[in-house]
Design a protein around this motif. Structure first.
Motif, PDB file in Angstrom:
ATOM      1  N   PHE A  36      76.959  64.503  23.733  1.00 47.14           N
ATOM      2  CA  PHE A  36      77.142  63.204  24.403  1.00 47.14           C
ATOM      3  C   PHE A  36      75.793  62.611  24.807  1.00 47.14           C
ATOM      4  N   PHE A  37      74.940  63.430  25.422  1.00 46.46           N
ATOM      5  CA  PHE A  37      73.641  62.915  25.873  1.00 46.46           C
ATOM      6  C   PHE A  37      72.731  62.574  24.685  1.00 46.46           C
ATOM      7  N   VAL A  38      72.779  63.389  23.639  1.00 44.32           N
ATOM      8  CA  VAL A  38      71.970  63.090  22.453  1.00 44.32           C
ATOM      9  C   VAL A  38      72.431  61.785  21.818  1.00 44.32           C
ATOM     10  N   LEU A  39      73.738  61.618  21.669  1.00 44.91           N
ATOM     11  CA  LEU A  39      74.279  60.388  21.094  1.00 44.91           C
ATOM     12  C   LEU A  39      73.940  59.183  21.956  1.00 44.91           C
ATOM     13  N   TRP A  40      74.006  59.362  23.248  1.00 43.51           N
ATOM     14  CA  TRP A  40      73.658  58.279  24.187  1.00 43.51           C
ATOM     15  C   TRP A  40      72.200  57.857  23.999  1.00 43.51           C
ATOM     16  N   GLU A  41      71.299  58.836  23.908  1.00 43.78           N
ATOM     17  CA  GLU A  41      69.868  58.541  23.731  1.00 43.78           C
ATOM     18  C   GLU A  41      69.613  57.841  22.402  1.00 43.78           C
ATOM     19  N   VAL A  42      70.220  58.370  21.347  1.00 44.74           N
ATOM     20  CA  VAL A  42      70.009  57.788  20.014  1.00 44.74           C
ATOM     21  C   VAL A  42      70.588  56.377  19.941  1.00 44.74           C
ATOM     22  N   ALA A  43      71.762  56.181  20.510  1.00 41.09           N
ATOM     23  CA  ALA A  43      72.401  54.866  20.486  1.00 41.09           C
ATOM     24  C   ALA A  43      71.545  53.826  21.201  1.00 41.09           C
ATOM     25  N   ALA A  44      70.911  54.219  22.298  1.00 42.81           N
ATOM     26  CA  ALA A  44      70.027  53.290  23.012  1.00 42.81           C
ATOM     27  C   ALA A  44      68.762  53.005  22.210  1.00 42.81           C
ATOM     28  N   ASP A  45      68.193  54.032  21.584  1.00 46.39           N
ATOM     29  CA  ASP A  45      66.971  53.841  20.789  1.00 46.39           C
ATOM     30  C   ASP A  45      67.219  52.946  19.577  1.00 46.39           C
ATOM     31  N   PHE A  52      69.325  48.479  28.981  1.00 42.05           N
ATOM     32  CA  PHE A  52      69.150  47.878  30.308  1.00 42.05           C
ATOM     33  C   PHE A  52      70.434  47.992  31.124  1.00 42.05           C
ATOM     34  N   ILE A  53      71.580  47.840  30.447  1.00 41.67           N
ATOM     35  CA  ILE A  53      72.868  47.890  31.142  1.00 41.67           C
ATOM     36  C   ILE A  53      73.378  49.314  31.275  1.00 41.67           C
ATOM     37  N   LEU A  54      73.396  50.058  30.162  1.00 39.08           N
ATOM     38  CA  LEU A  54      73.968  51.403  30.143  1.00 39.08           C
ATOM     39  C   LEU A  54      72.924  52.497  30.297  1.00 39.08           C
ATOM     40  N   SER A  55      71.657  52.113  30.384  1.00 40.59           N
ATOM     41  CA  SER A  55      70.561  53.065  30.534  1.00 40.59           C
ATOM     42  C   SER A  55      70.555  54.069  29.379  1.00 40.59           C
ATOM     43  N   GLN A  56      69.802  55.156  29.515  1.00 36.03           N
ATOM     44  CA  GLN A  56      69.776  56.241  28.542  1.00 36.03           C
ATOM     45  C   GLN A  56      69.204  57.477  29.218  1.00 36.03           C
ATOM     46  N   PRO A  57      69.475  58.672  28.689  1.00 35.21           N
ATOM     47  CA  PRO A  57      69.067  59.907  29.379  1.00 35.21           C
ATOM     48  C   PRO A  57      67.589  59.976  29.737  1.00 35.21           C
ATOM     49  N   SER A  58      66.695  59.512  28.847  1.00 33.46           N
ATOM     50  CA  SER A  58      65.262  59.588  29.151  1.00 33.46           C
ATOM     51  C   SER A  58      64.905  58.705  30.344  1.00 33.46           C
ATOM     52  N   ARG A  59      65.521  57.524  30.424  1.00 29.48           N
ATOM     53  CA  ARG A  59      65.249  56.640  31.561  1.00 29.48           C
ATOM     54  C   ARG A  59      65.870  57.202  32.839  1.00 29.48           C
ATOM     55  N   ILE A  60      67.037  57.822  32.709  1.00 25.62           N
ATOM     56  CA  ILE A  60      67.671  58.441  33.876  1.00 25.62           C
ATOM     57  C   ILE A  60      66.825  59.599  34.389  1.00 25.62           C
ATOM     58  N   LEU A  61      66.240  60.378  33.468  1.00 23.33           N
ATOM     59  CA  LEU A  61      65.379  61.486  33.873  1.00 23.33           C
ATOM     60  C   LEU A  61      64.154  60.969  34.625  1.00 23.33           C
ATOM     61  N   ALA A  62      63.572  59.864  34.130  1.00 27.27           N
ATOM     62  CA  ALA A  62      62.420  59.271  34.817  1.00 27.27           C
ATOM     63  C   ALA A  62      62.814  58.758  36.198  1.00 27.27           C
ATOM     64  N   THR A  63      63.984  58.129  36.292  1.00 29.46           N
ATOM     65  CA  THR A  63      64.464  57.639  37.587  1.00 29.46           C
ATOM     66  C   THR A  63      64.731  58.793  38.536  1.00 29.46           C
ATOM     67  N   GLN A 234      68.530  47.262  39.160  1.00 30.27           N
ATOM     68  CA  GLN A 234      67.969  48.528  38.687  1.00 30.27           C
ATOM     69  C   GLN A 234      69.134  49.398  38.219  1.00 30.27           C
ATOM     70  N   LEU A 235      69.644  49.096  37.037  1.00 27.93           N
ATOM     71  CA  LEU A 235      70.838  49.781  36.559  1.00 27.93           C
ATOM     72  C   LEU A 235      70.559  51.234  36.174  1.00 27.93           C
ATOM     73  N   ASP A 236      69.290  51.568  35.938  1.00 30.52           N
ATOM     74  CA  ASP A 236      68.940  52.980  35.753  1.00 30.52           C
ATOM     75  C   ASP A 236      69.255  53.775  37.025  1.00 30.52           C
ATOM     76  N   LEU A 237      69.005  53.161  38.169  1.00 30.16           N
ATOM     77  CA  LEU A 237      69.307  53.801  39.452  1.00 30.16           C
ATOM     78  C   LEU A 237      70.811  53.963  39.624  1.00 30.16           C
ATOM     79  N   VAL A 238      71.570  52.967  39.187  1.00 29.73           N
ATOM     80  CA  VAL A 238      73.035  53.044  39.279  1.00 29.73           C
ATOM     81  C   VAL A 238      73.559  54.203  38.437  1.00 29.73           C
ATOM     82  N   MET A 239      73.131  54.275  37.172  1.00 34.15           N
ATOM     83  CA  MET A 239      73.625  55.326  36.286  1.00 34.15           C
ATOM     84  C   MET A 239      73.159  56.706  36.747  1.00 34.15           C
TER      85      MET A 239
END
Length: 269
Positions: A36-45, A52-63, A234-239
């Motif tokens: 799920f997380f890999v697909l989420w990251e790839v789908a965002a890339d 910006f809306i659904l974020s992605q694992p790498s941005r969530i990790l940074a947040t 800051q939707l990264d913060l929300v996710m």
């Protein structure tokens, strides 16, 4: 001579099969989550979803890294404290009320329609009233969690008490047992499983109540972070906050499950 503690070949094979099944289930769970997380990251890339809306694992990790340096544990601690307080109050008061209703069938029949209505009523609609009654602070949030979990506890436990095997109750009455003895010796022990099933449901409901309360009035907590992130886009913060909530909910559920196993092992259920 075969030792008394020796395990038969059939039993040994059965235990190996059960261990393999447990490892298979755990591996599948971890694999699905990782996929799920890999697909989420790839789908965002690749632009399949808007990061910006659904974020992605790498941005969530940074947040998450940034939050860990800015009172993240304080926000988690506030939400956990409010959830456990509302959960404990809901469980204790709900258990007491359900015992009273079981003890008096007349009172139970009188209260039944009111319990049904209260259970169906959206508790969040009472948010402004709760804030005025309990004050704009932690007490209002705990009250919201209590309001959401209390009626569920009452209904679950009362239904369990009423489903107790009537043959056991009849036998106890035949031997002259009082109503108190019937409850403590038969009804309550027979419904330990019902109690813990209710607790498993209520830990999640209490968390929902706390987040709803933090949406309305809070200066700290994961619900506050979600509202703040939405207000400043800051939707990264929300996710990130939502994922932390998911982890907190899972840990609380597992804590109740471990407590259930310990109690059942102690009392031989």
């Amino acid at each position: 001579m075969k030792p008394n503690n020796a395990i038969s070949p059939a039993r040994s094979a059965y235990l190996r099969q059960m261990r393999r099944q447990r490892w298979f289930i755990r591996s599948c769970r971890i694999g699905i989550l990782a996929a799920f997380f890999v697909l989420w990251e790839v789908a965002a890339d690749l632009g399949w979803i808007d990061p910006f809306i659904l974020s992605q694992p790498s941005r969530i990790l940074a947040t998450l890294t940034s939050l860990s340096q800015n009172h993240l544990l304080l926000h988690i601690g506030v939400t956990v404290y409010e959830t456990l307080a509302g959960f404990a109050l809901g469980a204790m008061i709900g258990l007491i009320v359900s015992v009273i209703l079981w003890w008096s069938p007349t009172v139970s029949r009188i209260a039944e329609p009111y319990l049904v209505v209260l259970n169906s009523l959206p508790k969040i609609a009472l948010g402004p009233v709760i804030i005025i009654l309990a004050g704009a602070g932690t007490s209002a949030i705990i009250f919201m969690a209590l309001a959401i979990s209390l009626i569920v506890t009452v209904l679950e436990m009362l239904a369990g008490f009423l489903r107790t095997d009537p043959e056991y109750l009849k036998m106890a009455r035949t031997f002259g047992a009082t109503r108190a003895q019937i409850f403590y010796k038969i009804v309550f022990p027979a419904n330990l499983g019902t109690l813990f099933n209710s607790l498993k449901i209520n830990i999640g409901l209490s968390l929902v109540g706390v987040i709803a309360g933090e949406f309305l009035v809070s200066k700290a907590g994961l619900g506050y972070l979600i509202v703040y992130g939405g207000q400043v886009f800051q939707l990264d913060l929300v996710m990130t906050s939502v994922l932390i909530l998911a982890v907190v909910a899972a840990l609380m559920y597992e804590a109740v499950a471990l407590l259930q196993k310990a109690v059942e092992r102690r009392f031989g259920q």
